[in-house]
Each structure stands twice: as C-alpha cells, then as structure tokens.
Scaffold this active site. Sequence first.
Site, PDB file in Angstrom:
ATOM      1  N   TRP A  33      38.723-116.167  18.987  1.00  0.00           N
ATOM      2  CA  TRP A  33      37.553-117.335  18.586  1.00  0.00           C
ATOM      3  C   TRP A  33      38.201-118.301  18.494  1.00  0.00           C
ATOM      4  O   TRP A  33      39.563-118.348  17.710  1.00  0.00           O
ATOM      5  CB  TRP A  33      37.208-117.018  16.781  1.00  0.00           C
ATOM      6  CG  TRP A  33      36.304-117.968  16.824  1.00  0.00           C
ATOM      7  CD1 TRP A  33      36.993-118.834  14.976  1.00  0.00           C
ATOM      8  CD2 TRP A  33      35.541-118.659  16.584  1.00  0.00           C
ATOM      9  NE1 TRP A  33      36.309-120.133  15.497  1.00  0.00           N
ATOM     10  CE2 TRP A  33      35.462-119.286  16.325  1.00  0.00           C
ATOM     11  CE3 TRP A  33      33.691-118.410  17.813  1.00  0.00           C
ATOM     12  CZ2 TRP A  33      33.618-120.988  16.053  1.00  0.00           C
ATOM     13  CZ3 TRP A  33      32.783-119.400  18.141  1.00  0.00           C
ATOM     14  CH2 TRP A  33      32.989-120.110  17.126  1.00  0.00           C
ATOM     15  N   GLY A  67      44.126-113.326  13.958  1.00  0.00           N
ATOM     16  CA  GLY A  67      43.099-115.480  13.781  1.00  0.00           C
ATOM     17  C   GLY A  67      41.476-114.342  13.193  1.00  0.00           C
ATOM     18  O   GLY A  67      40.845-112.981  12.519  1.00  0.00           O
ATOM     19  N   SER A  68      40.606-114.987  14.013  1.00  0.00           N
ATOM     20  CA  SER A  68      38.725-114.863  13.550  1.00  0.00           C
ATOM     21  C   SER A  68      38.725-113.826  13.914  1.00  0.00           C
ATOM     22  O   SER A  68      39.034-112.821  14.368  1.00  0.00           O
ATOM     23  CB  SER A  68      38.657-116.033  14.270  1.00  0.00           C
ATOM     24  OG  SER A  68      37.294-115.740  13.933  1.00  0.00           O
ATOM     25  N   CYS A  69      37.974-112.840  12.437  1.00  0.00           N
ATOM     26  CA  CYS A  69      37.079-112.183  12.936  1.00  0.00           C
ATOM     27  C   CYS A  69      36.178-112.368  14.038  1.00  0.00           C
ATOM     28  O   CYS A  69      35.200-110.858  14.318  1.00  0.00           O
ATOM     29  CB  CYS A  69      36.187-111.585  11.655  1.00  0.00           C
ATOM     30  SG  CYS A  69      37.331-111.260  10.153  1.00  0.00           S
ATOM     31  N   SER A  70      35.182-113.606  14.070  1.00  0.00           N
ATOM     32  CA  SER A  70      34.857-114.087  15.345  1.00  0.00           C
ATOM     33  C   SER A  70      34.575-113.443  16.544  1.00  0.00           C
ATOM     34  O   SER A  70      33.946-113.608  17.803  1.00  0.00           O
ATOM     35  CB  SER A  70      34.204-115.406  15.693  1.00  0.00           C
ATOM     36  OG  SER A  70      33.316-115.674  14.160  1.00  0.00           O
TER      37      SER A  70
END
Length: 611
Positions: A33, A67-70
């Site tokens: 992400w 970084g992002s969980c997305s």
Amino acid sequence: MTSDAKLIFQGTAYINGQATGILLPSDEPLSFWGGVNPSTGEIVDRHHELSGRYLQHSVLAIPSGRGSCSASGVILELLRNGKGPNAIIFERQEEILTLGVMVAEEIFGMAIPIVRLLPGDFRKLLGLGGARVEVRDGCVRIGKKCSKDSNSCSLVLAVDIDRPSIHAGSVNLSPIDQAMLEGAHGEAARVSMRIILRMASLLGAKELMDVSQVHVDGCLYTGPASLAVAETLRDWGGQVRVPTSLNSISIDLTRWRAQEIDPVFAGHAQSLAQAYIDMGAQPTFTCAPYQLESAPKFGEQVAWAESNAVVYANSVLGARTMKYPDFLDIAIALTGRAPRGGPHIDANRRASLVVTVAGIDDPRTVDDSFYPLLGYHVGSVAANRIPVIVGISSLVPTRDNLKAFGAAFATLSSAPMFHILGVTPESTTLDAVLSKDLEIQSISVSLDALTSCWEQLNTASPGQDVGLISLGNPHFSLQEIRHLAQLCRGRQKGDAVTVIITCSRACYGLATQAGLIKELEKFGIQFVTDTCWCMIGEPIILPSTKAIMTNSAKYAHYGPGITGRQFVFGSLAQCVDSACEAGFLQRKPLWLISKGHEVRDKHQGIYRVDK
C-alpha cells in the site's frame, strides 16, 4: 523442475503452489500500500531501491512487508488483474501480504505460492536478480539468468483451488468456533473462521480468543477486488458480532460532488462503505480511531487494522492488538474471535532494541517536527523489532506528538508497537519492557541521523513553488485544530497556496461546536472528512500543484509515489509560515542545526515558497 537449476533451497510454504518467474530481490522490506500501484504492478515507493520496477512475471524476494495493513488489499487486486508477482519469497514471518493471498484463495479460488526461507538462504538470493526461479510449494530452485526477451518466465501456476484443509487439533476450537467452521452460523462466518484459523496456524497460536471491538481498514477502495470481498461477505449474510468501527474511506461522502470526484469511482467507494455498514459496522470513517469515545482502555483485547492505529493502540493506550491485515479485520468482526498470539500476549510486547536519544532533554529546544523525524528513523532501524526509546521523557511529548511518532514509525517498521521510557504506560522501567528471551541490541540517535531523515523526506527542488499544504495524516485531532487556529490568528493565507485538513466526522463536529472550523475557513483552510491523504489525488490536489508541504513524515514518504509530486516536510508552524509568507525560505528546524552542528544537506536545506 528444470535440469539447469543451480541452487535449491527448502523453506516453509505459507501458500502452496507452483510458479516460475524472474527473480526480483531486495534487502529492503516493501509496503504494497503506497508502495505498489495496484493497477499496473509498478513499485512506486520512491524511497525504495526497486522503485520503477514491475512485479508482473517476477518472483519477488523481500525480507518482509512493512507499513500499511492495506497491503493485503493491494496484493489481492494485483492477483485479480494479473499484474502481481508469480510468487513471493520472504526472509521473515509475514502476515499482511500472506493474508491477502489467503483471501484470494478462499473467496476467489486463486493464489500464488509464498515461501519463507532461512535467513542464510534468503541472503544468497540477493545477488541473483534476473535469474530464472521455479517455486513449488516450499522448494525454491534458481536456474540460468533469463534473457530480456525470454518468454520462458511466464506464470505457471498450479494451485489446487480446492481450499486447503483446516487440520483439527492445530488450534484448540471452542464449541462456537467449531460451529462456525461447520457453517452453522452462515457462509460468511464459515469462510471467516477458515481465514482466521489459517492465520492462527501461521502465527503458531494454539487457540482463539474473544475481542471487545474491531477497527476495519479494508473499507478503502483499492479496486474491484476489495469491493467484491465486502459484497460477497455481506451477501453471504455476514453480520458483525462485536462493535466495529470503520477506517477512512476513499472519498468524502458529503463533499465529493463539490470536489468534482469521478462519479464512477465515487460510486464504487460508496458501495464499499455501504457493504460494511450493511454488515453492522459504524460509519466512523477515521484512520485515528483512538480519538473516538470508543477508544479501548489499558489491557483491553481488540482487533485493529490500520498501521498507525495499531501502533498507537498498543503503545500509547496500552490496549492489545496485532497488526491485523485488511480482510482479516472483517473476518474477526464477523466471528468475534481472533488468534491468541502476537501482542495479545505479554511476552510478545517486550522490546529487543534500546534506542538512546542523547543531547535533547529540554522541550524548548525542539518543535513538533522532532517526533515524526525520530519515529521515521527508529522505524528504519527497528525493522520487525519492538524498540524502547530512552532519553526523551523530559520533553513530555503530547498524545499528538506520539501520534506523529507512531505513524512515521509504522511507515518503515513492521513492528506492532514501541515503548518510550517514562512516557508510554508499560514503560515504567527498562527492565519492565525488555525481552527476557531475545537478544537485546542498543543504538544511539544522533542529529546526523535525523538530518538524513529530513533530507529523505524533503524531495522538492530548490525554489520549487509549494501549491498545497496538506495536514491530517493521520487525521487531525481537536487539539491540533485548536493549535492551528492559534498559529493562524492575525495572519492571512496567500492566494496561490491551498491548505487542506483531513479529520474525522466526530472531530469536525466538535471543532464546529467550538467555533474553530468557521475561524479556520475564514483564514482560507478547507476541511475534508471521511477520507485521508493516502487516498486523495486529483482534482482535490490541483493539476497545477508541483510541490506539497506537510508536517506528516508518513505522507512525505508515501506522497511522491501516490501523487507524483515533490514534497516539503516541516513543522506545523513552518506550514503556516509557508501558507502566509511570500518568499518564505523553508530550512531545517533550528534544533537540527543547534550546538554547532554542521549544515550538510542537499540543496543547502533551502526550499522557497512564493506567492
């Protein structure tokens, strides 16, 4: 397997299957992400060594995600549109990207093999970029280097779309777990339980546990696959079993028409948000759920996604959550059950890295840019280790300072939390937070290190006009809005500079009641709710904008790849100065060049902002 194979490695198969491809290795973790374009497969993290490379037809070898969980949503989109890698090889345990592939397998019957190698074997891959790689389950074979025009490295995928069996006994199931797994509570709960149990097995968790609330990050629109997952679970009768909040979505639901957002895109984003609301989630639409009245208390077991929110919940609130990937969050919400592992357990909340900050012990010597720069640096050196920061308790950081630190930290680290000695609730003494089982490493932080971070985040060219000041990544708090109003009083914004704040609906309502919104709108500031800067592009960002200034290290890192613009990073006060003063020179913070510290930065540390 081919007869020309040179090296054979046996690892652990996270996802079974067979594929060939061209090895694309890096020693640097990668967030999908903000780091990979889900439509094209291009690596767009402009700070990453693989920036500009494409994932299609590759076997990607990276230590882990970050970084992002997305990122789980991005890998799902890439698999669905044929732009993803043919296989992935990790050095460390990796849940977020793996979960995205598990969801693809469980819901759409498609997957790619994922293998984890031992560190020594993984390191041998780093100098073999461009070689032909064949992956079958947990086996990795390296063959001859591919020619640039070779077609021999196209995807050869033979994943059995009959879903992997869930081995009884690997996780101790309660009667309700067993009933859900057998379909007694509907198809959505059954598939969700399968996904949860597969992740529990990867984590080595022996049982599931109840959680009191869930924060869902998967409600942002990454493409058709993200919408398909949500609508499929809803259409299967999914209903949340615990209170569930929603992260920022991809549009401002009340202003998108006035902002001239593409109606087709807005329709998809609305449909995605509505699917989660239909399943019983609350339309909170914020990436800072710790600002809500429903924020969890110390010791409360929750299941949160969104990287900055996870880090804040664990570190600042003392609640307990893993860094849950998108789609695992809604699976837990639909069952109320989560793996008992990770930071849910005391031993997994301990630090193995001591970071000592020396020479900065007076709060008057730093401004608010110190905390995101420090978080960015600590995240870069921590990797997957939980750090404890020593030496800044006398600065008395506010919760907004800790929010900025945590968001920057989570941008470069895959660790779910941090400790700050004498500040965060579990860090009463060093012994209280240090791991008893892991080797403890110690480092010190110098002004040189933070100067390097400042240089990395300031990508604008000398003299480049700043057309936009972006504030609120993560979402601005009421206290930040109040402080900004104080900085703006008696001043006038320049006509050529746009200033936009993103915040939650709840925060916007409180600030409206306090008269702050009206005051700041009179100054010329615009507000956007429901969405956040990581999802904002044109036309909110004007096509004529060449450079963006922000006080968020997270956005300064992701922004160049997301927006295609150059970035200037500075304190909140510097952002206001840039909005107001013609010919204002953006320099390093004074605290970075104090005490005789030599100024050594690209462009001589000067960025011009003209009206």
